[in-house]
Design a protein around this motif. Structure first.
Motif, PDB file in Angstrom:
ATOM      1  N   LYS A  28       2.135  -9.489 -31.049  1.00 11.77           N
ATOM      2  CA  LYS A  28       2.457  -8.537 -29.875  1.00 11.77           C
ATOM      3  C   LYS A  28       4.077  -8.039 -30.434  1.00 11.77           C
ATOM      4  O   LYS A  28       4.457  -7.029 -30.276  1.00 11.77           O
ATOM      5  CB  LYS A  28       2.891  -9.603 -28.771  1.00 11.77           C
ATOM      6  CG  LYS A  28       1.487  -9.442 -27.801  1.00 11.77           C
ATOM      7  CD  LYS A  28       1.903  -9.751 -26.378  1.00 11.77           C
ATOM      8  CE  LYS A  28       0.597 -10.223 -25.776  1.00 11.77           C
ATOM      9  NZ  LYS A  28       0.508 -11.444 -25.030  1.00 11.77           N
ATOM     10  N   LYS A  29       4.859  -9.132 -31.082  1.00  9.97           N
ATOM     11  CA  LYS A  29       6.022  -8.766 -31.722  1.00  9.97           C
ATOM     12  C   LYS A  29       6.064  -7.799 -32.861  1.00  9.97           C
ATOM     13  O   LYS A  29       6.716  -6.799 -32.768  1.00  9.97           O
ATOM     14  CB  LYS A  29       6.674 -10.017 -32.078  1.00  9.97           C
ATOM     15  CG  LYS A  29       8.053  -9.755 -32.660  1.00  9.97           C
ATOM     16  CD  LYS A  29       8.659 -11.301 -33.009  1.00  9.97           C
ATOM     17  CE  LYS A  29      10.007 -11.082 -33.886  1.00  9.97           C
ATOM     18  NZ  LYS A  29      10.590 -12.150 -34.532  1.00  9.97           N
ATOM     19  N   ILE A  30       4.992  -7.953 -33.625  1.00  3.27           N
ATOM     20  CA  ILE A  30       4.766  -6.991 -34.643  1.00  3.27           C
ATOM     21  C   ILE A  30       4.326  -5.537 -34.077  1.00  3.27           C
ATOM     22  O   ILE A  30       5.090  -4.754 -34.657  1.00  3.27           O
ATOM     23  CB  ILE A  30       3.777  -7.574 -35.540  1.00  3.27           C
ATOM     24  CG1 ILE A  30       4.061  -8.786 -36.319  1.00  3.27           C
ATOM     25  CG2 ILE A  30       3.275  -6.533 -36.714  1.00  3.27           C
ATOM     26  CD1 ILE A  30       2.887  -9.624 -37.036  1.00  3.27           C
ATOM     27  N   LYS A  31       3.466  -5.638 -33.164  1.00  2.00           N
ATOM     28  CA  LYS A  31       2.826  -4.297 -32.826  1.00  2.00           C
ATOM     29  C   LYS A  31       4.003  -3.499 -32.065  1.00  2.00           C
ATOM     30  O   LYS A  31       4.001  -2.225 -32.457  1.00  2.00           O
ATOM     31  CB  LYS A  31       1.688  -4.391 -31.909  1.00  2.00           C
ATOM     32  CG  LYS A  31       0.756  -3.574 -31.636  1.00  2.00           C
ATOM     33  CD  LYS A  31      -0.561  -3.873 -31.007  1.00  2.00           C
ATOM     34  CE  LYS A  31      -1.120  -2.942 -30.387  1.00  2.00           C
ATOM     35  NZ  LYS A  31      -1.653  -1.571 -30.977  1.00  2.00           N
ATOM     36  N   LYS A  32       5.027  -4.224 -31.550  1.00  2.00           N
ATOM     37  CA  LYS A  32       5.874  -3.592 -30.691  1.00  2.00           C
ATOM     38  C   LYS A  32       6.880  -2.601 -31.883  1.00  2.00           C
ATOM     39  O   LYS A  32       7.593  -1.814 -31.330  1.00  2.00           O
ATOM     40  CB  LYS A  32       6.953  -4.458 -29.861  1.00  2.00           C
ATOM     41  CG  LYS A  32       6.843  -4.373 -28.687  1.00  2.00           C
ATOM     42  CD  LYS A  32       7.903  -5.052 -27.668  1.00  2.00           C
ATOM     43  CE  LYS A  32       7.313  -6.388 -26.982  1.00  2.00           C
ATOM     44  NZ  LYS A  32       8.074  -7.377 -26.759  1.00  2.00           N
ATOM     45  N   GLN A  33       6.963  -3.136 -33.005  1.00  5.01           N
ATOM     46  CA  GLN A  33       8.075  -2.595 -33.701  1.00  5.01           C
ATOM     47  C   GLN A  33       7.091  -1.751 -34.652  1.00  5.01           C
ATOM     48  O   GLN A  33       7.941  -1.233 -36.026  1.00  5.01           O
ATOM     49  CB  GLN A  33       8.721  -3.751 -34.232  1.00  5.01           C
ATOM     50  CG  GLN A  33       9.662  -4.334 -33.417  1.00  5.01           C
ATOM     51  CD  GLN A  33      10.737  -5.245 -34.016  1.00  5.01           C
ATOM     52  OE1 GLN A  33      11.424  -4.618 -34.772  1.00  5.01           O
ATOM     53  NE2 GLN A  33      10.658  -6.389 -33.760  1.00  5.01           N
ATOM     54  N   LEU A  34       6.103  -1.138 -34.532  1.00  4.91           N
ATOM     55  CA  LEU A  34       5.532  -0.408 -35.614  1.00  4.91           C
ATOM     56  C   LEU A  34       5.859   0.760 -35.398  1.00  4.91           C
ATOM     57  O   LEU A  34       5.808   1.329 -34.145  1.00  4.91           O
ATOM     58  CB  LEU A  34       3.946  -0.766 -35.724  1.00  4.91           C
ATOM     59  CG  LEU A  34       3.532  -2.027 -36.182  1.00  4.91           C
ATOM     60  CD1 LEU A  34       2.206  -2.244 -36.308  1.00  4.91           C
ATOM     61  CD2 LEU A  34       4.235  -2.484 -37.535  1.00  4.91           C
ATOM     62  N   TYR A  35       5.967   1.892 -36.353  1.00  6.57           N
ATOM     63  CA  TYR A  35       6.121   3.205 -35.986  1.00  6.57           C
ATOM     64  C   TYR A  35       4.975   3.864 -35.320  1.00  6.57           C
ATOM     65  O   TYR A  35       4.877   4.944 -34.580  1.00  6.57           O
ATOM     66  CB  TYR A  35       6.197   4.112 -37.535  1.00  6.57           C
ATOM     67  CG  TYR A  35       7.433   3.529 -37.980  1.00  6.57           C
ATOM     68  CD1 TYR A  35       8.775   3.005 -37.512  1.00  6.57           C
ATOM     69  CD2 TYR A  35       7.694   3.599 -39.388  1.00  6.57           C
ATOM     70  CE1 TYR A  35       9.737   2.622 -38.186  1.00  6.57           C
ATOM     71  CE2 TYR A  35       8.411   3.282 -40.251  1.00  6.57           C
ATOM     72  CZ  TYR A  35       9.540   2.703 -39.584  1.00  6.57           C
ATOM     73  OH  TYR A  35      10.814   2.275 -40.340  1.00  6.57           O
ATOM     74  N   ALA A  36       3.479   3.586 -35.573  1.00  5.11           N
ATOM     75  CA  ALA A  36       2.509   3.907 -35.519  1.00  5.11           C
ATOM     76  C   ALA A  36       1.670   3.329 -34.515  1.00  5.11           C
ATOM     77  O   ALA A  36       1.802   1.791 -34.713  1.00  5.11           O
ATOM     78  CB  ALA A  36       1.603   4.505 -36.422  1.00  5.11           C
TER      79      ALA A  36
END
Ligand code: BTN
Length: 323
Positions: free
Chosen positions: A72-80
């Motif tokens: 969840k943390k990773i996904k939140k900070q992805l550009y796409a």
């Protein structure tokens, strides 16, 4: 068999991360699970090779900190907005995509552990639980397979950039698929491609980065290092995954639009083999020569002993120590 990341596992690890002893009943109360639920998680962690200590009457303590992947943390900070799946354990993140029907969406698979991690040339990729990054990205290209020649090199450049953003300077690319630091392997890439009609190709880009692994491993035949060995500190793999995925997408989009030639200069700057005498293994043959660069297709340019320069599209490189 694959197992999705379990929330009880993450919660128990979060409690144990203070290094203190915790008993099963108190942990169970804190997490809203039974004492036997906690015990199951503890056994699972031990089976994964996590070092725990237990003292009768005091409970369990984890001997080293462990930050698990947090999708969840990773996904939140992805550009796409990409599909992201995260496994506690999977045979191989590359193989996870082999069994999926193709789709036009970009997908990323991460795992805490691979039971059958694959390297190039039929080698195994050692994949201990929660220590490193094991990531595969399924990327649909509007290109024919024949136009994907430089893809592994572009991927290596994206990895070096991500690693540099985490405080390592001096990581270099080693043709065709490796990242090295001090001539020791830090990361490798395994790309598998499949074609569809109408010029669409699907690449499964598998990336392994040695992050927090420090103990000698008899399973690894090549000389290797890890970010923790280099920086002398424990690395949060979530932060590294975020930079890695964001970088990878940026580099892949540029590759798709402009081809490999726009990356040649960057490769030359980050190349660990430039001007070195090397041995290139192609099938049963070994060719020796001096590296003079790469061409616009990403092929390795070797100056041979007879003075001629030849381009090679595949092979395994090693520096000749006494040259
Ligand atoms: C190599 O240097 O030989 C390539 C190593 C590639 C390892 C990665 S880890 C994630 C992905 N899944 C695999 O089974 N292999 C790649």
């Amino acid at each position: 068999m694959s197992k999705k990341l379990n929330t009880n596992l993450s919660s128990v690890v979060a409690l144990l991360n203070d290094g203190d002893y915790h008993d099963g009943t108190t942990m169970g109360d804190q997490l809203g699970i039974t004492r036997s639920g906690v015990w199951k998680v503890i056994k699972k962690l031990e089976n994964y090779g996590v070092k725990l200590d237990s003292i009768k009457g005091k409970g369990y303590a984890m001997l080293e900190p462990l930050i698990l992947l947090d999708p969840k943390k990773i996904k939140k900070q992805l550009y796409a907005n990409i599909d992201l799946v995260c496994f506690e354990s999977v045979s191989s993140t590359n193989d996870y995509f082999a069994i999926k029907p193709f789709s036009r969406a970009i997908k990323v698979c991460l795992a805490e552990q691979q039971t059958e991690g694959k390297g190039r040339m039929g080698r195994k990729w050692h994949s201990p639980f929660a220590q490193n990054i094991y990531l595969s990205c399924l990327y649909p290209f509007q290109k024919d397979i024949s136009e994907l020649a430089g893809l592994s090199l572009v991927t290596s450049l994206a990895i070096v950039d991500a690693i540099n953003q985490h405080g390592v300077s001096g990581a270099k690319v080693k043709w065709p698929n490796d990242i090295v630091y001090d001539n020791k392997k830090l990361s490798g890439t395994l790309i598998e491609v499949a074609a569809e009609a109408h010029g669409i190709s699907y690449a499964t880009i598998g990336i392994g980065i040695n992050v927090n692994m420090v103990e000698d491993k008899k399973e690894i035949s090549q000389s290797w290092t890890s970010l923790r060995k280099i920086l002398n500190q424990y690395i949060d793999r979530n932060e590294l995954c975020i930079s890695l995925i964001n970088n990878l997408l940026t580099y892949l989009q540029r590759f798709e639009a402009k081809g490999f030639e726009v990356f040649v200069n960057e490769w030359m700057q980050k190349d660990s083999l430039m001007k070195r005498a090397i041995a290139l293994k192609v099938g049963n043959q070994t060719i020796e020569g001096k590296v003079v660069g790469i061409n616009e297709q990403g092929h390795l340019l070797l100056k041979l002993k007879d003075g001629s320069t030849r381009a090679f599209s595949s092979g395994d490189t090693s520096i000749i120590k006494d040259a």
